[in-house]
Design a protein around this motif. Sequence first.
Motif, PDB file in Angstrom:
ATOM      1  N   ASN A  55       0.826  -1.208   0.000  1.00 10.44           N
ATOM      2  CA  ASN A  55       0.000   0.000   0.000  1.00 10.44           C
ATOM      3  C   ASN A  55       0.861   1.258   0.000  1.00 10.44           C
ATOM      4  O   ASN A  55       0.424   2.320  -0.449  1.00 10.44           O
ATOM      5  N   ASP A  58       1.368   2.936  -3.333  1.00 16.09           N
ATOM      6  CA  ASP A  58       0.322   3.809  -3.854  1.00 16.09           C
ATOM      7  C   ASP A  58       0.597   5.276  -3.562  1.00 16.09           C
ATOM      8  O   ASP A  58       0.097   6.166  -4.259  1.00 16.09           O
ATOM      9  N   ASP A  61       5.200   8.421  -6.225  1.00 17.70           N
ATOM     10  CA  ASP A  61       5.262   8.699  -7.663  1.00 17.70           C
ATOM     11  C   ASP A  61       6.450   7.979  -8.293  1.00 17.70           C
ATOM     12  O   ASP A  61       6.422   7.642  -9.477  1.00 17.70           O
ATOM     13  N   ALA A 103      -2.359  -0.566  -6.056  1.00 16.49           N
ATOM     14  CA  ALA A 103      -3.502  -0.171  -6.882  1.00 16.49           C
ATOM     15  C   ALA A 103      -3.042   0.741  -8.023  1.00 16.49           C
ATOM     16  O   ALA A 103      -3.562   0.653  -9.136  1.00 16.49           O
ATOM     17  N   ASN A 104      -2.063   1.597  -7.725  1.00 11.98           N
ATOM     18  CA  ASN A 104      -1.499   2.478  -8.740  1.00 11.98           C
ATOM     19  C   ASN A 104       0.024   2.391  -8.661  1.00 11.98           C
ATOM     20  O   ASN A 104       0.628   2.970  -7.751  1.00 11.98           O
ATOM     21  N   ALA A 105       0.613   1.668  -9.594  1.00 10.42           N
ATOM     22  CA  ALA A 105       2.063   1.473  -9.559  1.00 10.42           C
ATOM     23  C   ALA A 105       2.779   2.800  -9.774  1.00 10.42           C
ATOM     24  O   ALA A 105       2.292   3.671 -10.515  1.00 10.42           O
ATOM     25  N   ALA A 107       5.104   5.652 -11.255  1.00  7.11           N
ATOM     26  CA  ALA A 107       5.384   5.936 -12.669  1.00  7.11           C
ATOM     27  C   ALA A 107       6.832   5.643 -13.034  1.00  7.11           C
ATOM     28  O   ALA A 107       7.129   5.324 -14.187  1.00  7.11           O
ATOM     29  N   THR A 155       5.362   1.169 -15.623  1.00  7.16           N
ATOM     30  CA  THR A 155       6.398   1.862 -14.863  1.00  7.16           C
ATOM     31  C   THR A 155       7.659   2.027 -15.707  1.00  7.16           C
ATOM     32  O   THR A 155       8.171   1.057 -16.264  1.00  7.16           O
TER      33      THR A 155
END
Length: 297
Positions: A55, A58, A61, A103-105, A107, A155
């Motif tokens: 987590n 998430d 950046d 949930a959001n790898a 960048a 990524t």
Amino acid sequence: MAQTVLIAGASGLIGTEVTTQLRKAGHEVLSLVRRPTTNASEFTWSPQAGILDYNLLDRADAVINLSGASLSKLPWTSSYKHEIHDSRVDATRTLAQAMHHAANAPATFLSGSAVGFYGDRPFDTLTEESAKGEGFLVDVVVDWEAEANKAPEATRVVTFRTGVVIGPGGAMKPLLALTKAFLGSRLGTGAQIWPWISLHDEAAAIVHLLTSDLDGPVNLAGPVAATSDRLTALTAKDLHRPYKLAVPEFAIRALLGDAGQEMLLSSQHVVPAKLVADGFEFRDDTVEKALGALLGS
């Protein structure tokens, strides 16, 4: 644009300088530690066991991976060779796997690597397009970078290949100690090229890569090549110490084995081709400037 950057290995020589430069640039820095946390920006993990709260990814950046057992700890016993390899591979694998569960790898994934990839190449000019060489460190780097490239497809992955970092620790620490003790010496013939970079430029290049479009391997080495003899002689000069001793190659190999051959005797004319083409400007573009910044000369 300010980013939230998660760093593994933030307390090391390079990590400390990267953290300083990131915060100066306005970025938020979160650190992964293997000890009890001491502030709200630290988070525990166990790379060897593959334990990391995904987590946390998430919130990030970008992730910067600087984990790995020191190459300058000598000698390289059989057990320590395993530690050199596994500490890098395990940490990188744990980070990449956690990104897949987020949930959001992030960048961007900037993962440490080494010019050891190229092996001993005395007659070649080595860019990021050059093939791998042969040797223990070559095998380590190949496995290390392979784990980084298992990050999610979305990524951007950069594996930055670092040479000798001219700073107060790392590979320079024993060299400085010996020179201060009046034991500054030419190592082998001294003609072997050492790919060097100042600590400031190492960190600045990593910060540059954070907002760059580059991906894949990127060489982090100074733009002007320097031989081993030039670096060690300049160190003695800047410290006002004599430079009259020489250690023959056979003695280095006998005393240090693979570490002596791959760390001290290998010749690697590594060129930072992608970094320069991307517009990065070195503050310390010669080994004289890098040593001057370190030693105050």
